[in-house]
Design an enzyme around this catalytic site. Structure first.
Site, mmCIF file in Angstrom:
data_model
loop_
_atom_site.group_PDB
_atom_site.id
_atom_site.type_symbol
_atom_site.label_atom_id
_atom_site.label_comp_id
_atom_site.label_asym_id
_atom_site.label_seq_id
_atom_site.Cartn_x
_atom_site.Cartn_y
_atom_site.Cartn_z
ATOM 1 C CG HIS A 1 87.737 -51.236 2.490
ATOM 2 N ND1 HIS A 1 87.676 -51.577 3.814
ATOM 3 C CD2 HIS A 1 87.247 -49.969 2.416
ATOM 4 C CE1 HIS A 1 87.157 -50.577 4.502
ATOM 5 N NE2 HIS A 1 86.897 -49.581 3.679
ATOM 6 C CG HIS B 1 86.357 -45.801 0.293
ATOM 7 N ND1 HIS B 1 85.050 -46.189 0.412
ATOM 8 C CD2 HIS B 1 86.989 -46.260 1.414
ATOM 9 C CE1 HIS B 1 84.875 -46.844 1.555
ATOM 10 N NE2 HIS B 1 86.046 -46.900 2.180
ATOM 11 C CG HIS C 1 79.196 -52.542 -1.197
ATOM 12 N ND1 HIS C 1 78.085 -51.992 -1.800
ATOM 13 C CD2 HIS C 1 78.733 -53.562 -0.425
ATOM 14 C CE1 HIS C 1 76.999 -52.637 -1.394
ATOM 15 N NE2 HIS C 1 77.369 -53.594 -0.570
ATOM 16 C CB THR D 1 79.957 -49.017 4.148
ATOM 17 O OG1 THR D 1 80.627 -49.828 5.120
ATOM 18 C CG2 THR D 1 80.948 -48.544 3.115
HETATM 19 ZN ZN ZN Z 1 86.280 -47.718 4.012
#
Ligand code: ZN
Length: 357
Positions: A121, A123, A96, A229
């Site tokens: 992380h 996006h 993802h 998420t």
């Molecule tokens: Zn995030």
């Protein structure tokens, strides 16, 4: 059919209430697959992950109507963020996003509890539409967004036990725009080739993670929201920094093109792009640690200029009117004075001479 509907509604309400009161529900109803597009896209998340259709969902748009200045919001204080290069961070493609594990010795202070780092992380969008941030400001997307996820280490043992608790998580969000090459982000981006496919991982030398943050740690948006998420737990205290950081066009392109959601041997490889959730409805207030300037508060430069020009023209018009009125008054006074004069008939020079003679 009509008789069955109230039962279905009641069952749904009971189920929803049950899930709400049992925040520890972890497993999705059917399997654990989800994606951003297609049959398992975000519109379908709530079917398997009920919290995704619930309250306090993230991300959101920061628009002026919902922003409220709060003078008690302290600058973000980081502790232990400068991790020794002798230590390692594990970089993983989880299908993802690209995720980097962080050391629990990294903490955020200046929050109601101590929050320890778990992972970060990103996006992002895609090479044709570089608008992949999750949070937006005044409806405007940024190119990408970095999330540094922390758990409440005063109350909980680890990330997993904190993730579904209302005070469990705190995320620092950094908006990313295109600009200068960023050597600090390159410490992560340069390893993408080793984590191209799902479940691949690589270790990288640790570094000072504070380099990934903007300079101003005192200017941010603060609200209570959720994971963006599945399972979308409403457990996140969000801090979204006001100022974006920059990466170069080439660096952004590497992020947008290097990774796949699928495993290496998958016959139908799927590019990892547009891994951002759309903004959610939000009807509460977002606290801001900074005072809005006129441009940010919706008064664009054009609008301010228009007001200045209009005011100046107005002032000139008033002056002109006043000047005209004064002149008119003087002129009418002169006319009145003129009316009081008795005109004698002129006597011709000849007559005058004659009469004199
Ligand atoms: Zn995030």
């Amino acid at each position: 059919m009509a008789a069955k509907r109230p039962c279905t509604v009641t069952a749904t309400v009971v189920l929803t209430l049950f899930l709400w009161t049992h925040l520890s529900v972890q497993a999705p109803v059917n399997g654990s697959k989800w994606s951003y597009l297609g049959a398992e896209g975000e519109k379908m998340w709530a079917k398997k992950y009920p919290f995704c259709g619930g309250l306090f969902q993230s991300p959101i748009d920061f628009h002026d109507d919902i922003l409220q200045y709060d003078s008690t919001l302290l600058p973000i204080e980081l502790e232990g963020y400068n991790v020794s290069s002798f230590e390692q961070f594990i970089l993983t493609n989880n299908g993802h996003s690209v995720k980097m594990s962080l050391s629990p010795t990294m903490n955020v202070r200046s929050l109601p509890n101590r929050y320890s780092a778990a992972q970060l992380h990103l996006h992002w969008g895609n090479r044709n539409k570089q608008e992949g941030s999750e949070h937006t400001i005044g409806g405007r997307h940024f190119a990408a967004e970095l999330h540094i996820v922390h758990y409440n280490s005063d109350q909980y043992l680890d990330m997993n036990s904190a993730a579904d608790k209302s005070d469990g998580l705190a995320v620092l969000a950094i908006l990313i725009e295109i600009g200068q090459f960023n050597p600090s982000y390159e410490k992560i981006f340069s390893h993408f080739q080793n984590v191209k496919y799902k479940d691949q991982e690589t270790s990288i030398s640790a570094f000072n993670v504070q380099e990934l943050l903007p300079d101003r740690l005192d200017e941010y948006y603060r609200y209570e929201g959720s994971l963006t998420t599945p399972p979308c737990y409403p457990s996140v205290l969000w801090t979204v920094f006001r100022k974006p950081v920059q990466v170069s066009q080439e660096q952004l392109l590497a992020l947008e093109t290097a990774l796949y959601c699928t495993q290496q041997n998958d016959p139908a490889p799927l590019e990892m792009v547009n891994n951002f959730r759309r903004v959610q409805e939000f009807e509460r207030m977002v606290l801001v640690s900074f005072r809005q300037d006129p441009v940010r508060s919706g008064l664009s430069i054009g609008f301010v200029l228009s007001v200045v020009v209009a005011s100046s023209l107005g002032a000139v018009a008033v002056l002109a009117l006043a000047f005209w009125l004064i002149r008119r008054k003087k002129s009418s006074k002169r006319t009145k004075e003129d009316k009081g004069v008795i005109y004698k008939p002129a006597i011709s020079k000849e007559e005058e001479n004659t009469s004199k003679a």
